[in-house]
Design an enzyme around this catalytic site. Structure first.
Site, PDB file in Angstrom:
ATOM      1  N   TYR A   1       1.126  -0.693  -0.163  1.00  0.00           N
ATOM      2  CA  TYR A   1      -0.077   0.016  -0.144  1.00  0.00           C
ATOM      3  C   TYR A   1       1.038   1.135   0.208  1.00  0.00           C
ATOM      4  O   TYR A   1       1.713   0.970   0.567  1.00  0.00           O
ATOM      5  CB  TYR A   1      -0.832  -0.215   1.206  1.00  0.00           C
ATOM      6  CG  TYR A   1      -0.272   0.393   2.306  1.00  0.00           C
ATOM      7  CD1 TYR A   1      -0.462   1.841   2.803  1.00  0.00           C
ATOM      8  CD2 TYR A   1       0.142  -0.420   3.519  1.00  0.00           C
ATOM      9  CE1 TYR A   1       0.043   2.002   4.597  1.00  0.00           C
ATOM     10  CE2 TYR A   1       1.052   0.126   4.800  1.00  0.00           C
ATOM     11  CZ  TYR A   1       0.733   1.243   5.072  1.00  0.00           C
ATOM     12  OH  TYR A   1       0.917   1.578   6.335  1.00  0.00           O
ATOM     13  N   CYS A   2       0.154   2.284  -0.609  1.00  0.00           N
ATOM     14  CA  CYS A   2       1.008   3.568  -0.017  1.00  0.00           C
ATOM     15  C   CYS A   2      -0.143   4.591   0.256  1.00  0.00           C
ATOM     16  O   CYS A   2      -1.137   4.273   0.676  1.00  0.00           O
ATOM     17  CB  CYS A   2       1.749   3.783  -2.101  1.00  0.00           C
ATOM     18  SG  CYS A   2       0.530   4.491  -3.521  1.00  0.00           S
ATOM     19  N   LEU A   3      -0.160   5.862  -0.662  1.00  0.00           N
ATOM     20  CA  LEU A   3      -0.490   6.735  -0.139  1.00  0.00           C
ATOM     21  C   LEU A   3      -2.301   7.011  -0.481  1.00  0.00           C
ATOM     22  O   LEU A   3      -2.970   6.861  -0.453  1.00  0.00           O
ATOM     23  CB  LEU A   3      -0.026   8.056  -0.604  1.00  0.00           C
ATOM     24  CG  LEU A   3      -1.418   9.142   0.149  1.00  0.00           C
ATOM     25  CD1 LEU A   3      -1.326   9.839   1.294  1.00  0.00           C
ATOM     26  CD2 LEU A   3      -0.845  10.463  -0.716  1.00  0.00           C
TER      27      LEU A   3
END
Length: 112
Positions: free
Chosen positions: A70-72
């Site tokens: 996951y990221c932003l």
């Protein structure tokens, strides 16, 4: 391996699906954001492996459970997912919408 995942397709999971899998300790969750983003808050139990250093960590991904990235907002985790897959490393999917949608759903964030 979980039947939740299709080995031939890369999966985009919702934040709630990721939370459920984390609660069951069924995945390793990897945050691919940069250090300053990590320190602003991350999902409890996640590993931190910045996308900018992908070549240094991709070969060291845990193999005992599926790995989800996951990221932003989902862009960098999708990019990391494709890079890992093309390099032949086992990553099962990523969380669509990233930690932004996770937070909008009121799910827990830590700063440890």
């Amino acid at each position: 391996m979980l039947s939740f995942f299709n080995r031939n397709a890369l999966k985009t999971l919702t934040p709630q699906e990721v939370k459920d899998l984390l609660d069951r300790e069924a995945i390793h969750l990897v945050d691919v954001r940069e250090a300053h983003e990590w320190s602003d808050g991350h999902i409890p139990g996640a590993l931190h492996r910045p996308l900018s250093k992908l070549s240094a960590w991709v070969g060291e991904l845990p193999q005992d459970k599926p790995v989800v990235l996951y990221c932003l907002s989902g862009g960098r985790s999708g990019q990391a997912l494709s890079l890992c897959k093309s390099a032949g490393h086992a990553v099962e999917g990523h969380m669509g919408g990233g930690i932004s949608v996770w937070r909008m759903n009121g799910l827990p964030v830590t700063r440890d």
